[in-house]
Design a protein around this motif. Structure first.
Motif, PDB file in Angstrom:
ATOM      1  N   HIS A   1      27.651  31.701  36.584  1.00 54.47           N
ATOM      2  CA  HIS A   1      27.131  31.036  37.780  1.00 54.47           C
ATOM      3  C   HIS A   1      27.736  31.535  39.087  1.00 54.47           C
ATOM      4  O   HIS A   1      27.243  31.194  40.157  1.00 54.47           O
ATOM      5  N   GLY A   2      28.815  32.308  39.023  1.00 55.56           N
ATOM      6  CA  GLY A   2      29.522  32.656  40.251  1.00 55.56           C
ATOM      7  C   GLY A   2      29.595  34.125  40.568  1.00 55.56           C
ATOM      8  O   GLY A   2      30.351  34.526  41.442  1.00 55.56           O
ATOM      9  N   SER A   3      28.820  34.925  39.860  1.00 54.10           N
ATOM     10  CA  SER A   3      28.988  36.358  40.093  1.00 54.10           C
ATOM     11  C   SER A   3      27.808  36.964  40.838  1.00 54.10           C
ATOM     12  O   SER A   3      26.686  36.490  40.753  1.00 54.10           O
ATOM     13  N   LEU A   4      28.103  37.995  41.555  1.00 54.03           N
ATOM     14  CA  LEU A   4      27.111  38.846  42.202  1.00 54.03           C
ATOM     15  C   LEU A   4      27.220  40.220  41.545  1.00 54.03           C
ATOM     16  O   LEU A   4      28.308  40.598  41.085  1.00 54.03           O
ATOM     17  N   PRO A   5      26.153  40.995  41.499  1.00 57.44           N
ATOM     18  CA  PRO A   5      26.220  42.318  40.866  1.00 57.44           C
ATOM     19  C   PRO A   5      27.363  43.162  41.438  1.00 57.44           C
ATOM     20  O   PRO A   5      27.543  43.249  42.650  1.00 57.44           O
ATOM     21  N   GLY A   6      28.140  43.731  40.536  1.00 58.79           N
ATOM     22  CA  GLY A   6      29.236  44.608  40.941  1.00 58.79           C
ATOM     23  C   GLY A   6      30.488  43.903  41.394  1.00 58.79           C
ATOM     24  O   GLY A   6      31.455  44.555  41.793  1.00 58.79           O
ATOM     25  N   ARG A   7      30.529  42.577  41.340  1.00 58.87           N
ATOM     26  CA  ARG A   7      31.709  41.836  41.793  1.00 58.87           C
ATOM     27  C   ARG A   7      32.470  41.260  40.605  1.00 58.87           C
ATOM     28  O   ARG A   7      31.879  40.731  39.669  1.00 58.87           O
ATOM     29  N   ASP A   8      33.775  41.358  40.648  1.00 63.14           N
ATOM     30  CA  ASP A   8      34.635  40.821  39.601  1.00 63.14           C
ATOM     31  C   ASP A   8      35.010  39.382  39.919  1.00 63.14           C
ATOM     32  O   ASP A   8      34.712  38.876  41.000  1.00 63.14           O
ATOM     33  N   PHE A   9      35.705  38.733  38.985  1.00 66.26           N
ATOM     34  CA  PHE A   9      36.328  37.450  39.284  1.00 66.26           C
ATOM     35  C   PHE A   9      37.836  37.625  39.158  1.00 66.26           C
ATOM     36  O   PHE A   9      38.316  38.560  38.513  1.00 66.26           O
ATOM     37  N   ARG A  10      38.562  36.747  39.816  1.00 69.83           N
ATOM     38  CA  ARG A  10      40.022  36.825  39.848  1.00 69.83           C
ATOM     39  C   ARG A  10      40.615  35.639  39.092  1.00 69.83           C
ATOM     40  O   ARG A  10      40.182  34.498  39.276  1.00 69.83           O
ATOM     41  N   LEU A  11      41.586  35.922  38.263  1.00 75.33           N
ATOM     42  CA  LEU A  11      42.338  34.894  37.546  1.00 75.33           C
ATOM     43  C   LEU A  11      43.755  34.880  38.103  1.00 75.33           C
ATOM     44  O   LEU A  11      44.411  35.921  38.165  1.00 75.33           O
ATOM     45  N   ARG A  37      56.667  31.188  38.539  1.00 72.59           N
ATOM     46  CA  ARG A  37      56.090  32.482  38.175  1.00 72.59           C
ATOM     47  C   ARG A  37      54.623  32.480  38.545  1.00 72.59           C
ATOM     48  O   ARG A  37      53.968  31.442  38.519  1.00 72.59           O
ATOM     49  N   GLN A  38      54.100  33.667  38.847  1.00 77.53           N
ATOM     50  CA  GLN A  38      52.690  33.790  39.220  1.00 77.53           C
ATOM     51  C   GLN A  38      52.180  35.154  38.776  1.00 77.53           C
ATOM     52  O   GLN A  38      52.909  36.144  38.827  1.00 77.53           O
ATOM     53  N   LEU A  39      50.929  35.187  38.348  1.00 74.29           N
ATOM     54  CA  LEU A  39      50.278  36.426  37.953  1.00 74.29           C
ATOM     55  C   LEU A  39      48.827  36.374  38.417  1.00 74.29           C
ATOM     56  O   LEU A  39      48.162  35.350  38.239  1.00 74.29           O
ATOM     57  N   THR A  40      48.339  37.448  39.011  1.00 71.93           N
ATOM     58  CA  THR A  40      46.941  37.538  39.445  1.00 71.93           C
ATOM     59  C   THR A  40      46.355  38.843  38.946  1.00 71.93           C
ATOM     60  O   THR A  40      46.955  39.904  39.130  1.00 71.93           O
ATOM     61  N   LEU A  41      45.165  38.733  38.312  1.00 66.57           N
ATOM     62  CA  LEU A  41      44.446  39.907  37.820  1.00 66.57           C
ATOM     63  C   LEU A  41      42.954  39.729  38.061  1.00 66.57           C
ATOM     64  O   LEU A  41      42.458  38.606  38.122  1.00 66.57           O
ATOM     65  N   ARG A  42      42.249  40.850  38.161  1.00 68.14           N
ATOM     66  CA  ARG A  42      40.790  40.832  38.292  1.00 68.14           C
ATOM     67  C   ARG A  42      40.176  41.220  36.953  1.00 68.14           C
ATOM     68  O   ARG A  42      40.711  42.051  36.234  1.00 68.14           O
ATOM     69  N   PHE A  43      39.027  40.607  36.668  1.00 64.21           N
ATOM     70  CA  PHE A  43      38.286  40.890  35.441  1.00 64.21           C
ATOM     71  C   PHE A  43      36.830  41.141  35.784  1.00 64.21           C
ATOM     72  O   PHE A  43      36.302  40.569  36.744  1.00 64.21           O
ATOM     73  N   SER A  44      36.175  41.945  34.971  1.00 62.74           N
ATOM     74  CA  SER A  44      34.741  42.184  35.174  1.00 62.74           C
ATOM     75  C   SER A  44      33.986  40.895  34.899  1.00 62.74           C
ATOM     76  O   SER A  44      34.374  40.095  34.041  1.00 62.74           O
ATOM     77  N   SER A  45      32.919  40.676  35.625  1.00 69.90           N
ATOM     78  CA  SER A  45      32.109  39.470  35.455  1.00 69.90           C
ATOM     79  C   SER A  45      31.171  39.639  34.263  1.00 69.90           C
ATOM     80  O   SER A  45      29.951  39.708  34.395  1.00 69.90           O
ATOM     81  N   THR A  46      31.791  39.722  33.086  1.00 67.33           N
ATOM     82  CA  THR A  46      31.079  39.875  31.823  1.00 67.33           C
ATOM     83  C   THR A  46      31.670  38.898  30.812  1.00 67.33           C
ATOM     84  O   THR A  46      32.747  38.332  31.047  1.00 67.33           O
TER      85      THR A  46
END
Length: 152
Positions: A72-82, A18-27
């Motif tokens: 440490h890994g975000s740029l303004p306006g960019r999300d991270f992916r889980l 099984r696999q799941l991918t979602l994006r989250f705000s860098s907050t």
């Protein structure tokens, strides 16, 4: 339990069931939601309880990787992916951010009076394997794997 910090991604030997991918705000809220989702998916997919040792390890590893992506890994306006992978014998957590030039530092014990810098040390302790991968000039992925059962 043997722990390894791997700088190159070791491909899982078996395809995810099984696999799941979602994006989250860098907050901080995005990091908290990522942790909650990872534990929810883990318990749903495995049938293990929230208070099991593997579920706690998933919560801790996800919280640290997501927090590091925000801090440490975000740029303004960019999300991270889980991305979550259920493999036959382990659960893999991948957090992808937009700062490939900021690689995780080597894990070293911190003095008792230090108030930060222990997160990856905790990942080292609770995950069976962890590491990072840079596949392109725009992102990096830091990952951790937790075994589904304790056999030591």
């Amino acid at each position: 339990m043997t722990h390894h910090h791997l700088t190159e991604e070791a491909k899982p030997s078996l395809a995810p069931t099984r696999q799941l991918t979602l994006r989250f705000s860098s907050t901080r809220r995005g990091a908290r939601l990522a942790r909650q989702l990872a534990v929810q998916q883990f318990t749903e997919w495995t049938g293990l309880t929230y208070d099991s040792d593997p579920a706690r390890a998933v919560a801790l590893a996800t919280a640290e990787l997501a927090s590091n992506a925000v801090l440490h890994g975000s740029l303004p306006g960019r999300d991270f992916r889980l991305t979550l992978h259920l493999l036959p014998d382990r659960f893999r957590i991948e957090v992808t951010d937009t700062r490939p030039e900021r690689l995780p530092p080597p894990v070293t014990p911190q003095p008792a009076d230090e108030t930060s810098g222990r997160g990856l040390l905790l990942v080292e302790v609770y995950a069976d394997r962890w590491g990072h991968t840079v596949r392109d000039a725009y992102t990096k992925t830091v990952w951790a794997e937790v075994r589904l059962s304790i056999t030591d």
